[in-house]
Design a protein around this motif. Structure first.
Motif, PDB file in Angstrom:
ATOM      1  N   LEU A 110       0.979  -1.130   0.211  1.00  0.00           N
ATOM      2  CA  LEU A 110       0.369   0.046  -0.131  1.00  0.00           C
ATOM      3  C   LEU A 110       0.807   1.270  -0.304  1.00  0.00           C
ATOM      4  CD1 LEU A 110      -2.582  -0.914   2.577  1.00  0.00           C
ATOM      5  CD2 LEU A 110      -3.385  -0.107   0.047  1.00  0.00           C
ATOM      6  N   ARG A 179     -13.093  -5.591  -0.877  1.00  0.00           N
ATOM      7  CA  ARG A 179     -12.399  -4.468  -0.824  1.00  0.00           C
ATOM      8  C   ARG A 179     -11.146  -4.124  -0.772  1.00  0.00           C
ATOM      9  NH1 ARG A 179     -12.313  -6.922   5.375  1.00  0.00           N
ATOM     10  NH2 ARG A 179     -13.907  -6.557   6.027  1.00  0.00           N
ATOM     11  N   ALA A 183     -10.756  -0.054  -1.871  1.00  0.00           N
ATOM     12  CA  ALA A 183      -9.736   0.599  -1.393  1.00  0.00           C
ATOM     13  C   ALA A 183      -8.670   1.494  -2.505  1.00  0.00           C
ATOM     14  CB  ALA A 183      -8.551   0.208  -0.678  1.00  0.00           C
ATOM     15  N   LEU A 186     -10.940   4.225  -2.451  1.00  0.00           N
ATOM     16  CA  LEU A 186     -10.686   4.906  -1.433  1.00  0.00           C
ATOM     17  C   LEU A 186      -9.134   6.137  -1.965  1.00  0.00           C
ATOM     18  CD1 LEU A 186     -10.818   6.261   1.639  1.00  0.00           C
ATOM     19  CD2 LEU A 186      -9.945   4.700   2.077  1.00  0.00           C
ATOM     20  N   ILE A 187      -8.040   5.513  -2.435  1.00  0.00           N
ATOM     21  CA  ILE A 187      -6.770   5.892  -2.799  1.00  0.00           C
ATOM     22  C   ILE A 187      -7.710   7.206  -3.971  1.00  0.00           C
ATOM     23  CG2 ILE A 187      -4.687   5.470  -3.650  1.00  0.00           C
ATOM     24  CD1 ILE A 187      -5.048   3.129  -2.479  1.00  0.00           C
ATOM     25  N   CYS A 219      -6.267   2.374   4.426  1.00  0.00           N
ATOM     26  CA  CYS A 219      -6.604   1.422   3.512  1.00  0.00           C
ATOM     27  C   CYS A 219      -6.218   0.219   4.181  1.00  0.00           C
ATOM     28  CB  CYS A 219      -5.366   1.839   2.235  1.00  0.00           C
ATOM     29  SG  CYS A 219      -5.999   2.978   1.463  1.00  0.00           S
ATOM     30  N   THR A 220      -4.940  -0.098   5.294  1.00  0.00           N
ATOM     31  CA  THR A 220      -4.687  -1.117   5.911  1.00  0.00           C
ATOM     32  C   THR A 220      -6.201  -1.819   6.224  1.00  0.00           C
ATOM     33  OG1 THR A 220      -2.810  -0.951   5.313  1.00  0.00           O
ATOM     34  CG2 THR A 220      -3.298  -2.643   6.939  1.00  0.00           C
ATOM     35  N   LEU A 222      -8.625  -1.178   6.494  1.00  0.00           N
ATOM     36  CA  LEU A 222     -10.262  -0.962   5.589  1.00  0.00           C
ATOM     37  C   LEU A 222      -9.874  -2.379   4.759  1.00  0.00           C
ATOM     38  CD1 LEU A 222     -11.710   0.926   2.677  1.00  0.00           C
ATOM     39  CD2 LEU A 222     -11.120  -1.731   1.915  1.00  0.00           C
ATOM     40  N   LEU A 223      -9.118  -2.919   4.197  1.00  0.00           N
ATOM     41  CA  LEU A 223      -8.767  -4.196   4.423  1.00  0.00           C
ATOM     42  C   LEU A 223      -8.668  -5.510   4.968  1.00  0.00           C
ATOM     43  CD1 LEU A 223      -6.053  -3.129   1.742  1.00  0.00           C
ATOM     44  CD2 LEU A 223      -7.986  -3.986   0.629  1.00  0.00           C
TER      45      LEU A 223
END
Length: 233
Positions: A110, A179, A183, A186-187, A219-220, A222-223
């Motif tokens: 990420l 997911r 992500a 989102l990024i 993001c971490t 989220l995943l």
């Protein structure tokens, strides 16, 4: 790239040749290059579908009103050219950071992805392209495991696929793929908003280094979040 301390106004760094401060062609570069840069400015400011092609042509300093059709075939062809150049820059940045993503931990993947994407914040045209990227509906293809045409055979696609490996013990396949897709969305949205803030001279709540580090953390989370309804250990 770190900027001023919390609450300070960030000043965008970098400038691009071939256009003046309004985005109008200066006469340097090929007609195709001038049209692409003009489109970047106008698509970012007015929307991919809101910008007028005749204004793209005028800002590029071209007299032929059919210049976009001649060089790109259509608005979609011009947009594809803009996104292709943006992807090439990101691919180079990613190669510098993580040329072999296979087997790397999730946070490292990420961080490399977000840092590579964020190099676009350094230049005016990069900031424009981040604002364009979030408008278009082109998905990565991760849901179907088939890359979008612009990602086929790229390091970027290899890295996206590697995001799934650390999630294998945590979630079933449909959740993993959804997911990862979320992500990536989102990024893109987060960097587009950062680009807008910088382009419009807004005060930012944190410097770039802190912002990007927090985006990796978000993001971490989220995943790797617990799957609702999944059996506990």
């Amino acid at each position: 790239m770190a900027r001023k301390s919390t609450g300070a106004r960030s000043t965008p760094a970098g400038s691009d040749g071939g256009t003046d401060s309004t985005g109008t062609g200066t006469g340097t570069g090929s007609t195709r290059e001038l049209l692409i840069r003009s489109a970047e400015r106008l698509f970012a400011a007015h929307g991919v579908h809101g910008a007028q092609l005749r204004e793209v042509v005028r800002r590029a300093g071209q007299a032929n009103p059919s210049a976009v059709q001649y060089h790109f075939g259509s608005r979609e062809g011009l947009l594809d050219a803009v996104m292709a150049e943006r992807q090439q820059r990101t691919e180079r940045a990613l190669t510098e950071r993580l040329p072999r993503p296979e087997g790397r931990p999730l946070d490292e993947l990420l961080r490399a992805l977000i840092d590579a994407e964020a190099t676009e914040l350094r230049t005016e045209r990069g900031r424009d392209c981040l604002r364009i990227s979030t408008q278009v509906s082109h998905r990565s293809g991760i849901r179907e495991r088939r890359p979008h045409a612009g990602l086929a055979g790229t390091l970027y696609w290899r890295l996206i696929l590697e995001l799934e490996a650390p999630l294998l013990p945590l979630a079933p396949e449909p959740v993993r793929l959804e997911r990862i897709d979320l992500a990536l969305t989102l990024i893109g949205a987060a960097l587009a908003e950062r680009a807008r803030q910088l382009a419009e001279g807004e005060h930012t709540l944190s410097d770039d280094r802190a912002y990007l580090a927090d985006l990796v953390s978000v993001c971490t989370g989220l995943l790797t979040a617990p799957v609702p309804g999944a059996a506990g250990p």
